[in-house]
Design a protein around this motif. Sequence first.
Motif, short mmCIF file in Angstrom:
data_model
loop_
_atom_site.label_atom_id
_atom_site.label_comp_id
_atom_site.label_asym_id
_atom_site.label_seq_id
_atom_site.Cartn_x
_atom_site.Cartn_y
_atom_site.Cartn_z
N GLY A 144 -1.58 -3.43 52.06
CA GLY A 144 -0.38 -2.65 52.73
C GLY A 144 0.66 -2.07 52.22
N HIS A 145 0.18 -1.68 51.03
CA HIS A 145 1.17 -0.64 50.26
C HIS A 145 0.43 0.62 49.50
N ASP A 146 1.05 1.56 49.56
CA ASP A 146 0.32 2.82 49.06
C ASP A 146 0.45 2.68 47.40
N PRO A 147 -0.25 3.08 46.57
CA PRO A 147 -0.16 2.95 45.09
C PRO A 147 1.03 3.67 44.78
N LEU A 148 1.51 2.85 43.73
CA LEU A 148 3.01 3.21 43.27
C LEU A 148 3.12 4.20 41.93
N THR A 149 3.90 5.01 41.87
CA THR A 149 3.92 5.68 40.68
C THR A 149 5.18 5.09 39.89
N VAL A 150 4.79 4.52 38.59
CA VAL A 150 5.66 4.05 37.82
C VAL A 150 5.79 4.62 36.41
N THR A 151 6.88 4.72 35.92
CA THR A 151 7.16 5.48 34.58
C THR A 151 7.58 4.53 33.53
N ALA A 152 7.51 5.09 32.29
CA ALA A 152 8.22 4.22 31.31
C ALA A 152 8.83 4.75 30.14
N SER A 153 10.09 4.34 29.57
CA SER A 153 10.62 4.93 28.55
C SER A 153 10.12 4.35 27.20
N THR A 167 0.84 -1.09 0.02
CA THR A 167 0.22 -0.09 -0.05
C THR A 167 0.80 1.18 -0.12
N GLY A 168 2.14 1.23 0.33
CA GLY A 168 2.90 2.38 0.52
C GLY A 168 2.49 3.30 1.76
N GLN A 169 1.76 2.74 2.78
CA GLN A 169 1.57 3.39 3.96
C GLN A 169 2.69 3.04 5.19
N PRO A 170 2.68 4.09 5.51
CA PRO A 170 3.96 3.55 6.91
C PRO A 170 3.26 3.14 7.98
N TYR A 171 4.08 2.38 8.80
CA TYR A 171 3.58 1.93 10.04
C TYR A 171 4.77 2.04 11.18
N THR A 172 4.11 2.12 12.36
CA THR A 172 5.05 2.35 13.48
C THR A 172 5.16 1.09 14.24
N VAL A 173 6.49 1.11 14.99
CA VAL A 173 6.71 0.01 16.01
C VAL A 173 6.89 0.88 17.33
N VAL A 174 6.32 0.51 18.39
CA VAL A 174 6.54 1.37 19.82
C VAL A 174 7.24 0.16 20.75
N MET A 175 8.38 0.34 21.19
CA MET A 175 9.00 -0.39 22.31
C MET A 175 8.88 0.39 23.55
N LEU A 176 8.16 -0.24 24.61
CA LEU A 176 8.06 0.44 25.85
C LEU A 176 8.46 -0.40 26.93
N ASP A 177 9.22 0.08 27.82
CA ASP A 177 9.87 -0.46 28.93
C ASP A 177 9.71 0.22 30.49
N LEU A 178 9.27 -0.55 31.08
CA LEU A 178 9.05 0.12 32.44
C LEU A 178 10.43 0.47 33.21
N ASP A 179 10.46 1.76 33.81
CA ASP A 179 11.69 2.24 34.32
C ASP A 179 11.93 1.35 35.72
N HIS A 180 13.05 1.17 36.10
CA HIS A 180 13.53 0.62 37.33
C HIS A 180 12.41 -0.70 37.77
N PHE A 181 12.16 -1.43 36.89
CA PHE A 181 10.91 -2.21 37.27
C PHE A 181 11.84 -3.39 38.18
N LYS A 182 12.93 -3.73 38.00
CA LYS A 182 13.59 -4.78 38.78
C LYS A 182 13.44 -4.22 40.47
N SER A 183 13.64 -2.94 40.78
CA SER A 183 13.55 -2.57 42.12
C SER A 183 12.24 -2.76 42.92
N ILE A 184 11.21 -2.54 41.67
CA ILE A 184 9.75 -2.96 42.44
C ILE A 184 9.75 -4.22 43.00
N ASN A 185 10.34 -5.36 42.11
CA ASN A 185 10.32 -6.72 42.63
C ASN A 185 11.07 -6.85 43.79
#
Length: 466
Positions: free
Chosen positions: A409-418, A321-339
């Motif tokens: 037993g835990h307050d809601p946690l703010t999580v960011t992503a790159s 078709t000649g139409q573009p497409y997008t790939v988005v890669m999303l990774d949670l920041d410092h996720f290991k520290s949550i675990n």
Amino acid sequence: MSGRILIIDPVATNRIVLKVKMIAAQYVVDTCTSCAEALDVISKTLPDLVLINLLDQAEDGFAFCRRLRESRATRDIAIVSTGVAETAKARFRALDAGADDVLPRPINDAMLLSRVRNLLRRRNASHDLAQRDGAGHALGFEEDLAPRLTPAKVSVVCYNAVVGIPLMNTLQDGLHQSVQIVSGARQFVSMLERGTPDVLVVHGADGLIEQTALLQMVCDFRTRSQTRHAAQLVIVPEGAEDLAAMVLDLGASDVIFANMPEEEFVLRTRRLIQAKMTEDQLRDRVRRGLQAAVTDPLTGLFNRRYAEVQLQRLSKQSSKTGQPYTVVMLDLDHFKSINDRFGHAAGDLVLVELAKRLQSAMHDGDFVARIGGEEFLIALPDTDITAAEMTGERLRKLIGGTPFNIGKGHDPLTVTASVGIAVHSEKLDRATDDTALGHVFERADAALYSAKSAGRDAVSVWSSAA
């Protein structure tokens, strides 16, 4: 249709005649004179269908049929009795012992061959479902199918509702469940709106339907998406064996004659219900197995394997078709520290909630997949660089703007992503489908790395236009 047939008959002439007919129809044939000999043959080579003379085998033959039905290894073998006294009691005993049909002598050749084809076709269809379900054991599904207790949907189809009432009453009394009558196109549409039928009892012996119309009806039911899996029991006029043979070859599950005793009519209908329920359960398990093969078990999102296949299709579509497409890669920041701080259960809650948020943000045609521990991929067809960057920012705010629940037993946690974004445009990036797909993956990954290097909680775009 290929298949192996075992003929059991103490009368040599009967064996020879049947063997010649079956070989002429291109079947592999074994013969034996007794049930004891047949068990030895079956232990070495499993047949697809058994033709047995129950008249001369007497009690030994009925016990043999029951034994086949009770064994896991042989319960799916089709059984046709080719020698039973033409009495209602004798026919019912043969069927009750496990025979799929009873063909009294002299045997009508057309009826014999069509019944053999019909039973082998049904057996092969069941085996195909069972083979597709083979992965179910590895996925943890139950080995044996549990009986389904839900009442079946049984409909008596006839041109005149008054003619169908005796059939309806017989089935309701014998099956102990509600049965509906369907007459006319309007009622047929209404039936489909109420749900897909399990068994259609087609009354073709009421004198109101022509042979051609009956055959067309059987074909129509077998080809409609709503009724193609429904069992069909067709009633034909007494003595119309050639018509019965055609009905079977056109896809009916079973056929009976108008003079059939009520007890046998109910038994045959009950068997069709049981077979339909079993097939439905197999189809459900196959669907669950296919879904498990392409789905991440924690989040319910597609997995990496499915994402790669879908991206290949998207790349080919973009090339055409000649139409573009997008790939988005999303990774949670410092996720290991949550675990590490709150435990893996908390980390799992974050991943599950993230999956829900991502799915809620998708449009028709987009798809999202979990491709690693805390790494996700989103594919956006027909999306240019401007729209892609806006989408990336929207996803970043969707994640970081609302804290995540991580358990009691835990307050809601703010999580960011790159977020890393790559846009493939056929006009600016000439490449084969495979090369283009590899490039866009590498670019999205590189953009993700840039977002993390910039301090995380950021969006970075890499496009072929850069």
